[in-house]
Scaffold this motif. Structure first.
Motif, PDB file in Angstrom:
ATOM      1  N   ALA A  45     132.485  -5.657  74.522  1.00 25.56           N
ATOM      2  CA  ALA A  45     133.232  -6.830  75.000  1.00 25.56           C
ATOM      3  C   ALA A  45     133.511  -7.781  73.828  1.00 25.56           C
ATOM      4  O   ALA A  45     132.681  -7.908  72.927  1.00 25.56           O
ATOM      5  N   PRO A  46     134.666  -8.466  73.854  1.00 28.10           N
ATOM      6  CA  PRO A  46     135.020  -9.345  72.721  1.00 28.10           C
ATOM      7  C   PRO A  46     133.932 -10.377  72.413  1.00 28.10           C
ATOM      8  O   PRO A  46     133.628 -10.638  71.242  1.00 28.10           O
ATOM      9  N   GLU A  47     133.314 -10.959  73.461  1.00 31.73           N
ATOM     10  CA  GLU A  47     132.319 -12.010  73.174  1.00 31.73           C
ATOM     11  C   GLU A  47     131.058 -11.436  72.518  1.00 31.73           C
ATOM     12  O   GLU A  47     130.390 -12.112  71.737  1.00 31.73           O
ATOM     13  N   VAL A  48     130.767 -10.161  72.808  1.00 30.75           N
ATOM     14  CA  VAL A  48     129.595  -9.531  72.189  1.00 30.75           C
ATOM     15  C   VAL A  48     129.909  -9.199  70.730  1.00 30.75           C
ATOM     16  O   VAL A  48     129.099  -9.462  69.825  1.00 30.75           O
ATOM     17  N   LYS A  49     131.097  -8.653  70.506  1.00 26.74           N
ATOM     18  CA  LYS A  49     131.499  -8.341  69.120  1.00 26.74           C
ATOM     19  C   LYS A  49     131.490  -9.614  68.272  1.00 26.74           C
ATOM     20  O   LYS A  49     131.030  -9.623  67.130  1.00 26.74           O
ATOM     21  N   GLN A  50     131.970 -10.725  68.864  1.00 27.27           N
ATOM     22  CA  GLN A  50     132.010 -11.995  68.139  1.00 27.27           C
ATOM     23  C   GLN A  50     130.590 -12.453  67.774  1.00 27.27           C
ATOM     24  O   GLN A  50     130.341 -12.898  66.656  1.00 27.27           O
ATOM     25  N   ALA A  51     129.676 -12.321  68.724  1.00 25.53           N
ATOM     26  CA  ALA A  51     128.284 -12.755  68.462  1.00 25.53           C
ATOM     27  C   ALA A  51     127.660 -11.918  67.345  1.00 25.53           C
ATOM     28  O   ALA A  51     126.951 -12.451  66.477  1.00 25.53           O
ATOM     29  N   LEU A 277     118.819 -10.280  69.736  1.00 23.77           N
ATOM     30  CA  LEU A 277     118.945 -11.430  70.646  1.00 23.77           C
ATOM     31  C   LEU A 277     120.385 -11.934  70.763  1.00 23.77           C
ATOM     32  O   LEU A 277     120.875 -12.126  71.885  1.00 23.77           O
ATOM     33  N   PRO A 278     121.100 -12.137  69.625  1.00 26.40           N
ATOM     34  CA  PRO A 278     122.493 -12.581  69.779  1.00 26.40           C
ATOM     35  C   PRO A 278     123.309 -11.643  70.663  1.00 26.40           C
ATOM     36  O   PRO A 278     124.139 -12.094  71.467  1.00 26.40           O
ATOM     37  N   THR A 279     123.068 -10.333  70.538  1.00 28.05           N
ATOM     38  CA  THR A 279     123.844  -9.360  71.312  1.00 28.05           C
ATOM     39  C   THR A 279     123.541  -9.485  72.799  1.00 28.05           C
ATOM     40  O   THR A 279     124.449  -9.602  73.638  1.00 28.05           O
ATOM     41  N   ALA A 280     122.256  -9.438  73.140  1.00 25.01           N
ATOM     42  CA  ALA A 280     121.883  -9.466  74.563  1.00 25.01           C
ATOM     43  C   ALA A 280     122.281 -10.796  75.201  1.00 25.01           C
ATOM     44  O   ALA A 280     122.778 -10.832  76.333  1.00 25.01           O
ATOM     45  N   ILE A 281     122.094 -11.877  74.468  1.00 28.58           N
ATOM     46  CA  ILE A 281     122.412 -13.200  75.037  1.00 28.58           C
ATOM     47  C   ILE A 281     123.923 -13.314  75.274  1.00 28.58           C
ATOM     48  O   ILE A 281     124.361 -13.768  76.338  1.00 28.58           O
ATOM     49  N   ALA A 282     124.720 -12.845  74.312  1.00 23.92           N
ATOM     50  CA  ALA A 282     126.182 -12.906  74.490  1.00 23.92           C
ATOM     51  C   ALA A 282     126.619 -12.021  75.658  1.00 23.92           C
ATOM     52  O   ALA A 282     127.478 -12.394  76.459  1.00 23.92           O
ATOM     53  N   ALA A 283     126.014 -10.827  75.757  1.00 23.97           N
ATOM     54  CA  ALA A 283     126.391  -9.899  76.833  1.00 23.97           C
ATOM     55  C   ALA A 283     126.030 -10.498  78.190  1.00 23.97           C
ATOM     56  O   ALA A 283     126.869 -10.578  79.098  1.00 23.97           O
ATOM     57  N   TRP A 284     124.792 -10.941  78.329  1.00 21.27           N
ATOM     58  CA  TRP A 284     124.319 -11.392  79.634  1.00 21.27           C
ATOM     59  C   TRP A 284     124.848 -12.785  80.008  1.00 21.27           C
ATOM     60  O   TRP A 284     124.841 -13.154  81.173  1.00 21.27           O
ATOM     61  N   ASN A 285     125.302 -13.549  79.006  1.00 18.65           N
ATOM     62  CA  ASN A 285     125.910 -14.839  79.339  1.00 18.65           C
ATOM     63  C   ASN A 285     127.418 -14.731  79.533  1.00 18.65           C
ATOM     64  O   ASN A 285     128.074 -15.725  79.843  1.00 18.65           O
TER      65      ASN A 285
END
Ligand code: PLP
Length: 391
Positions: A45-51, A277-285
């Protein structure tokens, strides 16, 4: 076919040390197609790639720790997306689900009697057996129309001599979603026999339209069941970030939760990967819109592949309610691993022979459809051509 082809398009993965592509290329040549591994062939997802990109930009990749935002993001996702509430403090970070299960089997349930359904995801059962556990396999049975169920009597009997039951929901490789009634019956058996449940729910976000995943721990909470449950989840499958190694175990029982934490430490597992953490937090948020579009694409792919494959006499396959996997019955065309390997060699379409999911599953094979449409079209055409030649 869906109209979001641009988003879920072909990306060249060679040269990335990919387990699916680089690893198999030397064996099968450059024009092979890998449908063997439960991962996807498109960008996250774009927001995960960005994080991840933001994290990569920092330049210092030293030790990190698990902060409360991780458990909170996990709890938020499951509340929003699946209507399951639990406290952020119930969430235990683990790099991979397999590591959590290995640690539990080695340090919390040493040499335990462990039950699970067969077919199963092989690598986890391998660590269970390597820990010295005694494994009981309970066969899932197909009604001939792709509906998989278990024998209630066999379950009742087996639960009297196991300590831990490993459930996989949604199930890999069949794609079965366990019903409310089935989960209540498993819970009751666990209650009567003092069995702990480990529920590996890693595939829970990949669903067909209108289908719902029900976590057994949610039912346990509603019914105030005393059964101790470890629910393993992760953005790995849903957001295609398995290589980052970021997952979680949700454990409401405080004693078992502490034991799980200690088990990870005993296995030397602490300090997450810098990107975890950045990945999981971006994905789940995230708002889940990307997962919605992904599910449209995957459903379209599954429908396409199943429709093409059933045209072949001797193949039986139905679109599963969850996962992007097809579990195909081909007892006459590919009765065993050798026959599968011959088809793989000549078509250069790599898939999982049934025996990978339990020794009694010869005659089946598993195909991932999480690839661009064009790749799937080419793969099914090659397979169908070969099957027709075999008839
Ligand atoms: C049912 C199941 N559990 C776990 C995993 C792997 O998860 P992890 O890489 O976090 O161990 C997979 C991967 O295919 C799977 O299908």
């Amino acid at each position: 076919m869906s109209n979001n082809d641009n988003e879920f398009e072909r990306i060249d993965r060679f040269g990335t040390f990919s387990a699916s592509w680089d690893c198999l290329a030397s064996e099968y040549g450059a024009d092979f197609i890998s449908l063997a591994i439960a991962e996807m062939d498109f960008e996250t997802a774009p927001e995960v790639k960005q994080a991840i990109t933001n994290a990569a930009g920092h330049g210092i990749y030293s030790y990190t720790e698990v902060f409360p935002e991780f458990g909170q993001a996990c709890a938020n996702w499951f509340e929003r997306r699946h209507n399951w509430s639990f406290g952020a403090n119930d969430v235990v970070f683990t790099p991979r689900i397999i590591e959590m299960i290995a640690a539990l089997c080695t340090h919390v349930f040493p040499k335990a009697r462990i039950g699970t359904f067969s077919p199963y995801y092989g690598p986890i059962i391998e660590v269970v057996e390597r820990s010295g556990a005694h494994l009981t396999e309970l066969l899932l049975v197909d009604d001939g129309f792709g509906n998989w169920s278990f024998d209630a009597e066999q379950m009742r009997e087996s639960f009297t001599h196991i300590d831990v039951f490993i459930l996989t929901n949604p199930h890999n490789p069949t794609g079965k979603l366990f019903s409310y009634e089935e989960l209540v019956s498993i819970l009751r058996l666990a209650e009567e026999n003092g069995v702990v449940i480990i529920s590996d729910d890693v595939h829970c976000d990949i669903l067909r339209p209108g289908k719902q995943w029900i976590p057994i721990a949610k039912i346990a909470g509603e019914l105030k069941s005393p059964v101790k449950i470890v629910t393993c989840v992760s953005p790995a499958k849903s957001f295609n970030v398995a290589g980052i190694e970021t997952a979680a175990a949700i454990i409401s029982d405080p004693v078992l939760r502490q034991q799980a934490r200690e088990a990870l430490r005993a296995a030397g597992i602490h300090n997450p990967n810098f990107f975890a953490l950045p990945t999981a937090i971006a994905a789940w948020n995230s708002d889940g819109a990307w997962i919605d579009r992904l599910n449209v694409h995957l459903t379209s792919n599954l429908n396409y592949a199943a429709k093409r494959l059933v045209e072949v006499e001797g193949l039986r396959v139905t679109v599963p309610p969850a996962t992007y996997l097809l579990w195909v019955h081909a007892p006459d065309l590919m009765p065993n691993r050798e026959a599968c390997n011959e088809v793989i060699k000549t078509t250069r379409v790599v898939f999982g022979p049934g025996e990978n999911y339990g020794s009694q599953w010869s005659g089946y094979f598993r195909l991932s459809t999480a690839v661009p449409h064009a790749t799937l079209q080419e793969a099914t055409a090659r397979l169908i051509g070969k099957f027709q030649a075999l008839q």
